[in-house]
Design an enzyme around this catalytic site. Structure first.
Site, PDB file in Angstrom:
ATOM      1  N   ALA A 250      -0.401  -4.894 -10.331  1.00  0.00           N
ATOM      2  CA  ALA A 250      -0.034  -6.088  -9.958  1.00  0.00           C
ATOM      3  C   ALA A 250      -0.997  -7.141 -10.070  1.00  0.00           C
ATOM      4  CB  ALA A 250       0.466  -6.149  -8.641  1.00  0.00           C
TER       5      ALA A 250
ATOM      6  N   ARG B  44       0.742  -1.217  -0.005  1.00  0.00           N
ATOM      7  CA  ARG B  44       0.161  -0.089   0.089  1.00  0.00           C
ATOM      8  C   ARG B  44       0.891   1.325  -0.141  1.00  0.00           C
ATOM      9  NH1 ARG B  44      -3.457  -2.885  -1.479  1.00  0.00           N
ATOM     10  NH2 ARG B  44      -5.639  -3.223  -0.784  1.00  0.00           N
TER      11      ARG B  44
ATOM     12  N   HIS C  34      -0.961   0.287  -9.849  1.00  0.00           N
ATOM     13  CA  HIS C  34      -1.629  -0.550  -9.098  1.00  0.00           C
ATOM     14  C   HIS C  34      -2.202  -1.730 -10.005  1.00  0.00           C
ATOM     15  CE1 HIS C  34      -3.587  -0.900  -4.909  1.00  0.00           C
ATOM     16  NE2 HIS C  34      -3.342  -2.077  -5.430  1.00  0.00           N
TER      17      HIS C  34
ATOM     18  N   GLU D 208      -2.862   8.101  -4.102  1.00  0.00           N
ATOM     19  CA  GLU D 208      -3.237   7.179  -4.988  1.00  0.00           C
ATOM     20  C   GLU D 208      -4.734   7.423  -5.649  1.00  0.00           C
ATOM     21  OE1 GLU D 208      -3.849   2.670  -5.734  1.00  0.00           O
ATOM     22  OE2 GLU D 208      -1.993   3.016  -4.894  1.00  0.00           O
TER      23      GLU D 208
END
Length: 305
Positions: free
Chosen positions: A268, A218, A266, A247
């Site tokens: 992944a 995070r 973000h 974010e």
């Protein structure tokens, strides 16, 4: 939680794929009003007030900050909540390894001409280095064998201090010993009050000039302003981020203009991989609950994950 017919609802919207996963796990899809379990598939939608009969809720992601801050878990102390921790660990581990290799091997630099000498000067070697994996849960367990296969010594930091195969384990309360002793850092820990700004100006000052910091957990685990300062000053080798704070990272943010900051948005766990993994987790946990077993990834309310 065992019963003859485990009725499991799906929300916030009906979804035939999740109904099929529930059936494959030995459960029966049904309405929330008569359900014992609930599979919640959207982290952006708040949980409803749960009927008294609900005893188990499956949440869609490993990160549960939104559900905690909304008070959803606190309102239902009798309910066992499970996260998706570990369900997506393989793809996240691949992302972490890719970011780390790209950084250490100098692949972040876009060549504009054939300059072997300057390219060679940026090219490090991951093999023979020491990498700290902070948060040796599911992601760490998938990442550590890949690192070890490349000849990396791994220092695994976890809260319990429990053994981790092929790694030197350091309990989280001794993490200050880790920063100056490693070459690179991979952050894979949950977002909690204890991990907020875990990597701050003081930590960045202890890392080595060639150190890469990779964050697939995070964004809140890193003090972004301190990171920008360290990168601009050349105090670390670089950073690979799949998550940021804030974010989404706004257009024009300083990190976008720093060459040795590799940023992926973000991804992944892209949707094409996320959904099948969650369906598999739902099937497994329905089967476990239906057979009176503890489901995977039970959330500890006190720890926040």
């Amino acid at each position: 939680m065992s019963q003859d017919a485990l009725v499991v609802a799906v929300g916030p919207k009906p979804d035939s794929d999740f109904d099929a996963a529930i059936t494959a796990g030995g459960g029966v899809p049904g309405p929330l009003a008569r359900a014992t379990g609930l599979v919640w598939t959207d982290s952006r939608s708040p949980l409803p007030q749960l009927p008294a009969g609900v005893r188990w809720v499956q949440l869609p992601f490993a990160g549960i900050e939104g559900f905690l801050s909304s008070g959803a878990l606190a309102r239902h102390p009798q309910v066992v909540f499970t996260s998706a921790a570990g369900a997506y660990s393989g793809t996240v581990a691949e992302q972490a390894l890719g970011l780390l290799l790209a950084g250490v091997r100098g692949l972040w630099h876009r060549e504009g001409s054939w300059e072997p000498a300057s390219a060679a000067a940026r090219t490090g070697r991951l093999g023979g280095s020491t990498v700290a994996v902070v948060g040796a849960g599911g992601i760490g367990r998938d990442l550590i064998p890949a690192l070890r296969a490349l000849g990396v010594k791994v220092v695994a930091v976890n809260r319990s201090g429990r053994p981790v195969d092929d790694a030197v384990v350091v309990p989280a309360d001794r993490i200050d010993e880790v920063w100056p002793a490693v070459d690179h850092v991979v952050l894979a820990a949950p977002s909690t009050a204890e991990t907020r700004a875990l990597v701050n100006a003081g930590v960045l000052a202890q890392l080595r000039p060639h150190s890469w910091v990779i964050n697939v957990a995070r964004g809140s685990l890193i003090d972004t302003d301190a990171l920008v300062d360290a990168l601009r000053a050349g105090r670390i080798g670089g950073v690979g981020l799949d998550v940021t704070d804030p974010e989404p990272l706004p257009d024009g943010h300083p990190l976008w203009s720093i060459p040795n900051a590799i940023i992926t948005p973000h991804v992944a766990n892209p949707p094409q991989h996320l959904r099948p993994a969650l369906l598999e987790r739902v099937e497994v946990n329905v089967r476990r609950v239906a057979n009176g077993m503890e489901p995977l990834a039970v959330i500890d309310r006190d720890r926040g994950y």
